[in-house]
Design an enzyme around this catalytic site. Structure first.
Site, PDB file in Angstrom:
ATOM      1  N   HIS A 187       0.803  -1.223   0.000  1.00 64.86           N
ATOM      2  CA  HIS A 187       0.000   0.000   0.000  1.00 64.86           C
ATOM      3  C   HIS A 187       0.842   1.284   0.000  1.00 64.86           C
ATOM      4  CE1 HIS A 187      -4.443   1.035   1.141  1.00 64.86           C
ATOM      5  NE2 HIS A 187      -4.026   1.700   0.091  1.00 64.86           N
ATOM      6  N   ASP A 199      -9.966  -0.382   3.779  1.00 62.46           N
ATOM      7  CA  ASP A 199      -8.792  -1.032   4.367  1.00 62.46           C
ATOM      8  C   ASP A 199      -9.142  -1.547   5.765  1.00 62.46           C
ATOM      9  OD1 ASP A 199      -6.159  -1.709   5.120  1.00 62.46           O
ATOM     10  OD2 ASP A 199      -5.322   0.094   4.186  1.00 62.46           O
ATOM     11  N   HIS A 215      -6.808  -1.582   7.954  1.00 63.08           N
ATOM     12  CA  HIS A 215      -5.954  -0.704   8.759  1.00 63.08           C
ATOM     13  C   HIS A 215      -6.145   0.744   8.316  1.00 63.08           C
ATOM     14  CE1 HIS A 215      -4.109  -4.715   8.151  1.00 63.08           C
ATOM     15  NE2 HIS A 215      -4.009  -4.660   9.464  1.00 63.08           N
ATOM     16  N   ASP A 222      -3.570   2.885   8.223  1.00 65.71           N
ATOM     17  CA  ASP A 222      -2.306   3.311   7.620  1.00 65.71           C
ATOM     18  C   ASP A 222      -1.965   4.738   8.029  1.00 65.71           C
ATOM     19  OD1 ASP A 222      -2.363   0.823   6.494  1.00 65.71           O
ATOM     20  OD2 ASP A 222      -2.939   1.482   4.502  1.00 65.71           O
ATOM     21  N   HIS A 271       4.086   0.887   4.633  1.00 66.21           N
ATOM     22  CA  HIS A 271       2.700   0.701   4.139  1.00 66.21           C
ATOM     23  C   HIS A 271       1.663   1.044   5.217  1.00 66.21           C
ATOM     24  CE1 HIS A 271       1.722  -3.826   5.218  1.00 66.21           C
ATOM     25  NE2 HIS A 271       2.330  -3.204   6.204  1.00 66.21           N
ATOM     26  N   ASP A 329      -7.483  -1.796  -0.315  1.00 69.34           N
ATOM     27  CA  ASP A 329      -6.538  -2.775   0.229  1.00 69.34           C
ATOM     28  C   ASP A 329      -7.263  -4.112   0.306  1.00 69.34           C
ATOM     29  OD1 ASP A 329      -4.879  -4.331   1.913  1.00 69.34           O
ATOM     30  OD2 ASP A 329      -4.020  -2.497   2.788  1.00 69.34           O
ATOM     31  N   ASP A 377      -6.787  -6.579   1.938  1.00 66.83           N
ATOM     32  CA  ASP A 377      -6.959  -7.153   3.274  1.00 66.83           C
ATOM     33  C   ASP A 377      -8.225  -6.655   3.964  1.00 66.83           C
ATOM     34  OD1 ASP A 377      -6.421  -4.737   4.648  1.00 66.83           O
ATOM     35  OD2 ASP A 377      -4.329  -5.245   5.018  1.00 66.83           O
ATOM     36  N   GLU A 391      -1.858  -4.994  -2.148  1.00 68.42           N
ATOM     37  CA  GLU A 391      -1.558  -6.024  -1.131  1.00 68.42           C
ATOM     38  C   GLU A 391      -1.957  -7.437  -1.542  1.00 68.42           C
ATOM     39  OE1 GLU A 391       0.278  -5.454   1.545  1.00 68.42           O
ATOM     40  OE2 GLU A 391       0.204  -3.275   1.817  1.00 68.42           O
TER      41      GLU A 391
HETATM   42 MN    MN Z   1      -3.431  -0.567   3.728  1.00 61.77          MN
END
Ligand code: MN
Length: 301
Positions: free
Chosen positions: A105, A128, A130, A132, A145, A228, A230, A273
């Site tokens: 990312h 996402d 997260h 970030d 990232h 992302d 994830d 990712e």
């Molecule tokens: Mn991310």
């Protein structure tokens, strides 16, 4: 204004794995191309050009590189992001829409800083697990990232600055967040970024969450989507470096994309990712392709 939905799409790969510490995510662009991205988009009537990959050094080439404290490979990442930024500027100049394939990312430091040069005002949807939003001072891992959004807002040290424009807190909405580091949580509250968490999705339903996000971005003329992989639950997207259970279902993710397609303001997309080494028979890359086709106008009926 020519409608966004007729403009051609330009694809770039950014095979970068320098922003985190698991090998394999540098093969993400190949995996997504192999899953048939261009053909899928052409099948819905779009004009698509693939410009190949942005040049990225492998970690093996960086042994003698200077290092910034607790921001691993910051200098090398910034160089790649500058090239990515320049590629995005070309798309902006040509009034093309853009898809950037990661890679980790950290490449979004290049894509978003470039997209900030779109005519009018840009909004960013950060989808996402997260946020970030770490900085080198508070990051538990030193992985860049996990710092991209903070860097885009000018909160990280100079190696992590790309382009001339900074992202403002009211230009970004985060969706599907469910895993924050303790000090990152404090930082994101203080910064005033709007975060629509997994709990918001559970309580209100995805359609309402996306509509709320689009209302909050009511004053922007173009939207960059940074997706992302994830953010999806690992049961549907196992091929990511930092899987966290309790993520989006495939249908929830499609609904985000379908509602954004209806909105018509999306000008660019990051798909990041995807890690083929950790994947099962390329299904995470295939999910990425399906989601991209929903975002760019694939309809069920
Ligand atoms: Mn991310």
């Amino acid at each position: 204004m020519s409608t966004h939905t007729q403009r051609p799409i330009r694809i770039y790969g950014v095979p970068m794995d320098l922003g985190q510490n698991r090998r394999g995510v540098d093969m993400g662009p190949s995996a997504i191309r192999y899953a048939g991205l261009q053909k899928r988009l052409e099948r819905i009537g779009l004009t698509v050009h693939d410009s190949g990959n942005i040049r990225v050094p492998g970690p093996e080439e960086l042994h003698d590189d200077p290092q910034y404290e607790n921001a691993c490979n910051a200098f090398a990442i910034a160089e790649v992001c500058q090239r990515t930024h320049d590629a995005m500027l070309q798309c902006v100049a040509a009034d093309e829409r853009a898809i950037f394939l990661g890679g980790d990312h950290s490449m979004a430091l290049g894509t978003v800083s470039g997209a900030l040069n779109r005519e009018g005002r840009l909004g960013v949807l950060w989808i996402d697990t997260h946020a970030d939003f770490n900085t080198p001072e508070i990051s538990p891992s030193g992985n860049v990232h996990g710092m991209v959004v903070a860097a885009l807002m000018g909160r990280c040290p100079p190696p992590l600055r790309v382009g001339e424009r900074l992202l403002q807190a009211d230009q970004i909405i985060m969706i599907a967040v469910r895993d924050l580091d303790p000090l990152e949580k404090v930082a994101i509250r203080e910064a005033g970024i709007k975060v629509l968490t997994m709990r918001d999705i559970d309580e209100n339903g995805m359609a309402n969450v996306v509509r709320a996000a689009l209302r909050l971005l009511g004053n922007v003329t173009a939207i960059h989507v940074s997706f992302d992989m994830d953010s999806l639950d690992p049961t549907v997207a196992p091929g990511v470096g930092t899987p966290v259970f309790g993520g989006l279902t495939l249908r929830e993710a499609h609904l985000i994309m379908e509602l954004l397609a209806d909105d018509g303001r999306v000008c660019s997309l990051d798909l990041v990712e995807v890690n083929p080494i950790l994947d099962e028979r390329n299904r995470t890359a295939e999910a990425a392709v399906e989601l991209a086709s929903s975002l760019f106008g694939q309809r069920i009926l």
